[in-house]
Design an enzyme around this catalytic site. Structure first.
Site, PDB file in Angstrom:
ATOM      1  N   THR A 188       0.870  -1.177   0.000  1.00 60.64           N
ATOM      2  CA  THR A 188       0.000   0.000   0.000  1.00 60.64           C
ATOM      3  C   THR A 188       0.912   1.233   0.000  1.00 60.64           C
ATOM      4  O   THR A 188       2.074   1.142   0.404  1.00 60.64           O
ATOM      5  CB  THR A 188      -0.882   0.057   1.257  1.00 60.64           C
ATOM      6  N   GLU A 333      -5.655  -3.630  -1.118  1.00 59.21           N
ATOM      7  CA  GLU A 333      -6.092  -4.793  -0.341  1.00 59.21           C
ATOM      8  C   GLU A 333      -7.184  -5.590  -1.039  1.00 59.21           C
ATOM      9  O   GLU A 333      -7.559  -6.665  -0.606  1.00 59.21           O
ATOM     10  CB  GLU A 333      -6.594  -4.334   1.035  1.00 59.21           C
ATOM     11  N   LYS A 440     -14.371  17.950   9.474  1.00 55.40           N
ATOM     12  CA  LYS A 440     -15.305  17.865  10.591  1.00 55.40           C
ATOM     13  C   LYS A 440     -15.597  19.254  11.138  1.00 55.40           C
ATOM     14  O   LYS A 440     -14.825  19.818  11.889  1.00 55.40           O
ATOM     15  CB  LYS A 440     -14.743  16.944  11.679  1.00 55.40           C
ATOM     16  N   TRP A 445     -20.076  16.389   9.286  1.00 53.01           N
ATOM     17  CA  TRP A 445     -19.044  16.019   8.314  1.00 53.01           C
ATOM     18  C   TRP A 445     -19.296  16.655   6.960  1.00 53.01           C
ATOM     19  O   TRP A 445     -20.414  16.639   6.454  1.00 53.01           O
ATOM     20  CB  TRP A 445     -19.013  14.494   8.143  1.00 53.01           C
TER      21      TRP A 445
HETATM   22  P1  ADP Z   1      -3.428   3.555  -0.918  1.00 49.62           P
HETATM   23  O1  ADP Z   1      -4.598   3.098  -0.087  1.00 49.62           O
HETATM   24  O2  ADP Z   1      -2.178   2.948  -0.485  1.00 49.62           O
HETATM   25  O3  ADP Z   1      -3.417   5.017  -1.191  1.00 49.62           O
HETATM   26  P2  ADP Z   1      -4.785   2.355  -3.047  1.00 49.62           P
HETATM   27  O4  ADP Z   1      -4.542   2.508  -4.481  1.00 49.62           O
HETATM   28  O5  ADP Z   1      -4.998   1.029  -2.511  1.00 49.62           O
HETATM   29  O6  ADP Z   1      -3.586   2.988  -2.369  1.00 49.62           O
HETATM   30  O7  ADP Z   1      -5.958   3.346  -2.643  1.00 49.62           O
HETATM   31  C1  ADP Z   1      -7.211   2.919  -2.241  1.00 49.62           C
HETATM   32  C2  ADP Z   1      -8.029   4.095  -1.855  1.00 49.62           C
HETATM   33  O8  ADP Z   1      -8.174   5.002  -2.936  1.00 49.62           O
HETATM   34  C3  ADP Z   1      -9.436   3.756  -1.460  1.00 49.62           C
HETATM   35  O9  ADP Z   1      -9.501   3.293  -0.142  1.00 49.62           O
HETATM   36  C4  ADP Z   1     -10.147   5.080  -1.673  1.00 49.62           C
HETATM   37  O10 ADP Z   1      -9.946   5.955  -0.582  1.00 49.62           O
HETATM   38  C5  ADP Z   1      -9.430   5.658  -2.857  1.00 49.62           C
HETATM   39  N1  ADP Z   1     -10.207   5.399  -4.070  1.00 49.62           N
HETATM   40  C6  ADP Z   1      -9.993   4.463  -4.998  1.00 49.62           C
HETATM   41  N2  ADP Z   1     -10.885   4.556  -5.991  1.00 49.62           N
HETATM   42  C7  ADP Z   1     -11.708   5.579  -5.687  1.00 49.62           C
HETATM   43  C8  ADP Z   1     -12.840   6.197  -6.309  1.00 49.62           C
HETATM   44  N3  ADP Z   1     -13.315   5.786  -7.474  1.00 49.62           N
HETATM   45  N4  ADP Z   1     -13.423   7.226  -5.671  1.00 49.62           N
HETATM   46  C9  ADP Z   1     -12.967   7.676  -4.490  1.00 49.62           C
HETATM   47  N5  ADP Z   1     -11.902   7.158  -3.868  1.00 49.62           N
HETATM   48  C10 ADP Z   1     -11.274   6.122  -4.449  1.00 49.62           C
END
Ligand code: ADP
Length: 543
Positions: A188, A333, A440, A445
């Site tokens: 990640t 994940e 917040k 929110w």
């Molecule tokens: P990291 O979590 O390490 O930044 P990831 O690529 O796994 O890398 O990111 C996942 C996160 O990206 C999600 O938990 C979410 O917050 C965000 N995310 C992914 N796709 C979308 C989307 N279409 N809209 C909003 N947020 C998104």
């Protein structure tokens, strides 16, 4: 006694995706824009035979089942051969993001205990520099031909990719083993704390590829020409290298050439029909086509995810360029696919605007992923499109732990995503925020995504980010950080007035600051962490 099915048990092996592609679509091309600068053309059949040679070469280097093999490379055919040669032979492919800070790269290589690192030519200086800090790395393989090998290097264990392959005869059969064995590891981005390794299995990867290819997911066909803009080091390019082999489509690999002009030329020259990437990349492409008054001749669909796709981007692609946008949500994940925005038959007769409204959401889950939203006490919330809660998922390609971490991340058998979302009665999920990015204000929110989406529709705005700013009365209030389009003029007051009637009045941002550039993380997302740090002492006019 229960009656058992009488069907063959065949473990789901990543190598089977490639052998299928080679046998049934062997002449379909893999085209790569190389680091060397030229275009390279190969086929699924050649990728399969070269992957077998690579498997032999890795065995000759002394690697054993389960050993980790790191890659620091862009999207290209050699990287594809490594994906298959490594996982197919029982080793574990560990893709590393070269845009991370060098110390982070070193940390990740050491955590995964990589034995070998494959590296693209223009990333080699990083490996040379880090080598003394990487005690587990026994071999470094430079992904090039002999003519491009450096004359001088301090590394004693440097190999040439093409030489390694040339030494093998390809007389190799892909082994069959436990489908639950590790196939690849992806870390990640670690926006908070150290990065964590998600360890995918052969089974999870093949099931994910099948789901990704489905009509209501990426809808991949043998006749498609797919250009993954999303890097192979970002959650395995969202599974495209596997799904593409499964359906046998043509792949166009852009290397590190991701600017608007380079991408546009590749789309046209190679007749790309489908692509996938994070929103930031598309800003560059759209600016380029707009500024030069261009159209796409074959490009039909793009999957946009990784961060929220601004509704204005969906409309520009669809209304101005006739490119369908599929908004997708996922995470490392989840291998990464969780949900995709696709319409149902009952939406067929809706006006375009109403359809686009539905497609702004992150979409419905694909088969294989279950989701739910829970409140702060863990109570499950209704699917009414209003209640917002912590999004949790479970499924065939969701992690149940992290590499080298004892503590389970699961909550009650579900994986907490760290995202806040609503789910409506039709099953469409909408992310309102990452829990750490929510603003917040006096106990209420405010969704930073909602605030950004409004400004992204303003003609003078190139990119906008909403962050929480300290306020003595409300604790936090929204501050907008904005990059203007080249040559555009707009005032803070005009942008604040632009919110009128588009969001509840009390959510209107308190202030706007203009910057030349918004910082992005190594995966191309807006770095809220850096922005919050930069504006931590910002005084709001309302304070
Ligand atoms: P990291 O979590 O390490 O930044 P990831 O690529 O796994 O890398 O990111 C996942 C996160 O990206 C999600 O938990 C979410 O917050 C965000 N995310 C992914 N796709 C979308 C989307 N279409 N809209 C909003 N947020 C998104």
């Amino acid at each position: 006694m229960s009656l058992m099915g009488q069907m063959m048990q065949m473990p789901l092996m990543i190598s089977s995706l490639l052998t299928h592609a080679a046998r049934h679509n062997g002449d379909i091309e893999i085209v790569s824009k190389r680091v060397e600068g030229d275009m390279h053309r190969t086929t699924w059949a050649e990728v399969e035979s070269r992957s077998r040679k690579l498997a032999q070469a890795l065995a000759r280097l002394g690697l054993q089942t389960g050993d980790r093999v790191g890659t620091l490379a862009w999207n290209g055919y050699r990287h594809l051969e490594i994906y298959y040669g490594v996982s197919g032979s029982g080793l574990v492919c560990h893709t590393i993001n070269p845009r991370l800070f060098p110390q982070q790269v070193a940390w990740i290589v050491n955590d995964a205990q990589d034995k070998v690192i494959f590296v693209d030519l223009n990333i080699f200086p990083l490996v040379e520099k880090l080598a003394p800090m990487l005690p587990t790395v026994k071999h470094v393989v430079l992904m090039c031909g002999r003519e491009s090998m450096p004359r001088e290097t301090a590394l004693t264990n440097l190999h040439c990719y093409e030489d390694l392959l040339a030494a093998e005869d390809g007389q190799y059969s892909w082994p069959t083993f436990d489908e639950n064995a590790a196939a690849s590891i992806c870390y990640t981005s670690g926006t908070t704390g150290n990065p964590k390794g998600a360890v995918y299995s052969h089974r999870s990867t093949v099931l994910h590829a099948m789901a990704a290819a489905l009509p209501d997911a990426m809808c991949l066909k043998a006749t498609d020409v797919v250009l993954p803009v999303v890097p192979m080091f970002h959650v395995n390019a969202w599974g495209i290298p596997y799904a593409a082999a499964l359906v046998g489509c043509k792949l166009v690999m852009p290397g590190h050439h991701l600017d608007g002009a380079s991408l546009y030329n590749l789309f046209e020259e190679e007749k790309v029909t489908m692509s996938a990437g994070v929103p930031t990349i598309w800003l560059g492409l759209l600016n380029h086509v707009k500024a030069n008054n261009l159209k796409f001749s074959t490009f039909k669909t793009t999957i946009i995810g990784g961060s929220a796709c601004p509704p204005a981007m969906i409309r520009t692609f669809e209304n101005d360029y006739n490119v369908e946008v599929i908004h997708a949500w996922g995470m490392t994940e989840l291998s990464p696919i969780g949900t995709l925005g696709r319409l149902k038959s009952k939406h067929a007769d809706l006006p375009t605007e109403a359809k686009q409204k539905i497609l702004e959401k992150q979409g419905k889950s694909v088969f294989g992923i279950d989701m739910r939203i829970v409140d702060g006490d863990g109570h499950v919330l209704p699917w009414d499109g209003k209640a917002a809660g912590d999004l949790e998922v479970r499924g065939h390609w969701v992690v149940n732990g992290y590499f080298n971490v004892d503590k389970s991340p699961l909550h009650d058998g579900w994986f907490p995503t760290g995202d806040v979302a609503t789910i409506d009665a039709d099953g469409y999920m909408q992310i309102t925020d990452r829990s750490k990015d929510v603003i917040k204000s006096g106990g209420e929110w405010i969704s930073s995504i909602d605030l950004e989406n409004v400004l992204m529709a303003h003609p003078a705005v190139h990119e906008a980010a909403a962050i929480a700013c300290f306020h003595p009365k409300w604790d936090e209030r929204p501050l907008m950080v904005v990059v203007k389009k080249p040559g555009a003029e707009v005032s803070k007051e005009e942008l604040i007035a632009f919110y009128d009637g588009k969001i509840p009045k009390w959510q209107t941002p308190d202030d706007v600051v203009f910057v030349d550039e918004i910082p992005h993380t190594a995966t191309g997302k807006i770095s809220k962490l850096q922005l919050r740090e930069r504006f931590k002492d910002h005084k709001l006019p309302t304070a």
